[in-house]
Enzyme design. Sequence first.
Site, PDB file in Angstrom:
ATOM      1  N   GLY A 245       3.827   2.445   3.613  1.00 55.34           N
ATOM      2  CA  GLY A 245       5.253   2.730   3.606  1.00 55.34           C
ATOM      3  C   GLY A 245       6.068   1.738   2.792  1.00 55.34           C
ATOM      4  N   ASP A 246       5.410   0.766   2.136  1.00 54.23           N
ATOM      5  CA  ASP A 246       6.161  -0.204   1.329  1.00 54.23           C
ATOM      6  C   ASP A 246       5.303  -0.610   0.120  1.00 54.23           C
ATOM      7  OD1 ASP A 246       8.110  -2.143   0.516  1.00 54.23           O
ATOM      8  OD2 ASP A 246       8.737  -2.381   2.590  1.00 54.23           O
TER       9      ASP A 246
END
Length: 440
Positions: A245-246
């Site tokens: 997610g990053d």
Amino acid sequence: MFVRLLTLIFLCWCFVSSESEVITCSKIVAFPNRADNISITDFGAVGDGVTLNTKAFTEAIYNIQHLPREGGTLLYVPPGVYLTQPFNLTSHLTLYLAAGAVIKATQDSSNWPLIAPLPSYGRGRELPGGRYMSFIHGDGLHDVVITGENGTIDGHGDVWWKMWRQRTLQFTRPNLVEFVNSSDIIISNVIFKNSPFWNIHPVYCSNVVVRFVSILAPRDSPNTDGIDPDSSSNVCIEDSYISTGDDLVAVKSGWDEYGIAYGRPSSDITVRRVSGSSPFAGIAIGSETSGGVENVVAEHINLYNMGIGLHIKTNSGRGGYIRNVTMSHVYIEEARRGIKISGDVGDHPDDRFDPNALPIVKGVTIKNVWGVKVLQAGLIQGVKNSPFTEVCLYDINLHDGVTGPRTPPWKCSDVFGFANLVNPSPCSELITHQPGSCAA
Ligand SMILES: *[C@@H]1O[C@H](CO)[C@@H](O)[C@H](O)[C@H]1NC(C)=O
Ligand SMILES: *[C@@H]1O[C@H](CO)[C@@H](O)[C@H](O)[C@H]1NC(C)=O
Ligand SMILES: *[C@@H]1O[C@H](CO)[C@@H](O)[C@H](O)[C@H]1NC(C)=O
Ligand SMILES: *[C@@H]1O[C@H](CO)[C@@H](O)[C@H](O)[C@H]1NC(C)=O
Ligand SMILES: *[C@@H]1O[C@H](CO)[C@@H](O)[C@H](O)[C@H]1NC(C)=O
């Protein structure tokens, strides 16, 4: 059709050029063969997914630490799901996960141990004060391997993401695996899943190899960076798949006044043959770079469904430097933006940072980049009284896939450098300047 053909040619050429000479990380740390092999089940561990095995892991590590064997010890984790609280590793250890072995963090975060903040951050990255220790933690170690037959280290992250979303966290979330002040570390052939926060975090380390790993977390999981080499040197990452997610890989070196005071750079960082997907960046540097970052090479990177392909980021107040960075042979398929180099990204630890501590960005070469369905080509935004220099772009083709090879143009400010064979054509700041120290 034309784009597809060019993509095919590009991919074939990548394949051939990597076939002709396969360079690997294996020279950085020699893979140790352990004389001794003990099993976690010898310490009473039960892999039923229910039994809490913290005592077994702690006792096994204690045993290895206090009864050292010549040549070190392999701690074997057989197939099964081993639930445990966080634990510390020790030196001269190989943690070996068999096929089907899962080391899984307990769901109960209420008595998760706290440790001191990192001196180069001054506080936890998310919240003031200390931080929760990483699920698998190593401090002051030497000669440690985490490997096996692609077993899984599962951080049970949903518990922590939920607290983050509900704003009920008291301290900064734990990393999945962290090594602090350690050297000669190998992480290979392991799957990392659902980290509460950053996945693999070597900080104040040297000689670190990460290869043949998969790192997986949902696209909407907050701050689940893949691999973050931080104030560390001789770090080599290769042949891995990361979908989180990053940022997939983010090179860092401390935060504002704390990072400047600690003064420990990240240097000699290699990333190659890494692919993956993320709503943020593929290969990032920053934004915490206050100890300085230099000598970074990232090559043969394949990125799909990205926020930003390549992102170099810093901010006023950070100080430090980013220099001698080369990123090449990058394929990007679907991204909001291809390339971003920016001097106004990221928050500050507190209001004691010095706004006049301006970062220096000098010597960034980006070449052989092919992008399709890239909505915006590039943004380079230097710092007003500290323009970025020697920014060199070669052979970059970014297509939006809608109007053909014509994505919106680059936007630039406070940057000096040179561009050649860049499409869409880059900003005038890079066209009108002479090559200078950009080798043609
Ligand atoms: C270590 O011992 C286990 C049995 O406890 C065995 O199954 C495994 O193959 C051994 N692993 C290595 C790498 O020697
Ligand atoms: C693990 O090591 C850290 C740092 O060396 C130490 O502060 C902590 O007490 C240890 N924690 C556990 C659970 O052993
Ligand atoms: C780093 O680890 C070494 C042991 O490997 C230890 O002697 C040293 O004090 C540690 N340094 C810090 C700053 O903790
Ligand atoms: C483990 O996964 C890697 C890819 O990350 C693969 O190259 C390797 O063959 C796998 N090893 C085993 C023992 O399954
Ligand atoms: C720049 O980085 C590369 C790769 O790490 C290294 O080989 C080279 O010596 C560095 N150049 C300078 C001037 O430090």
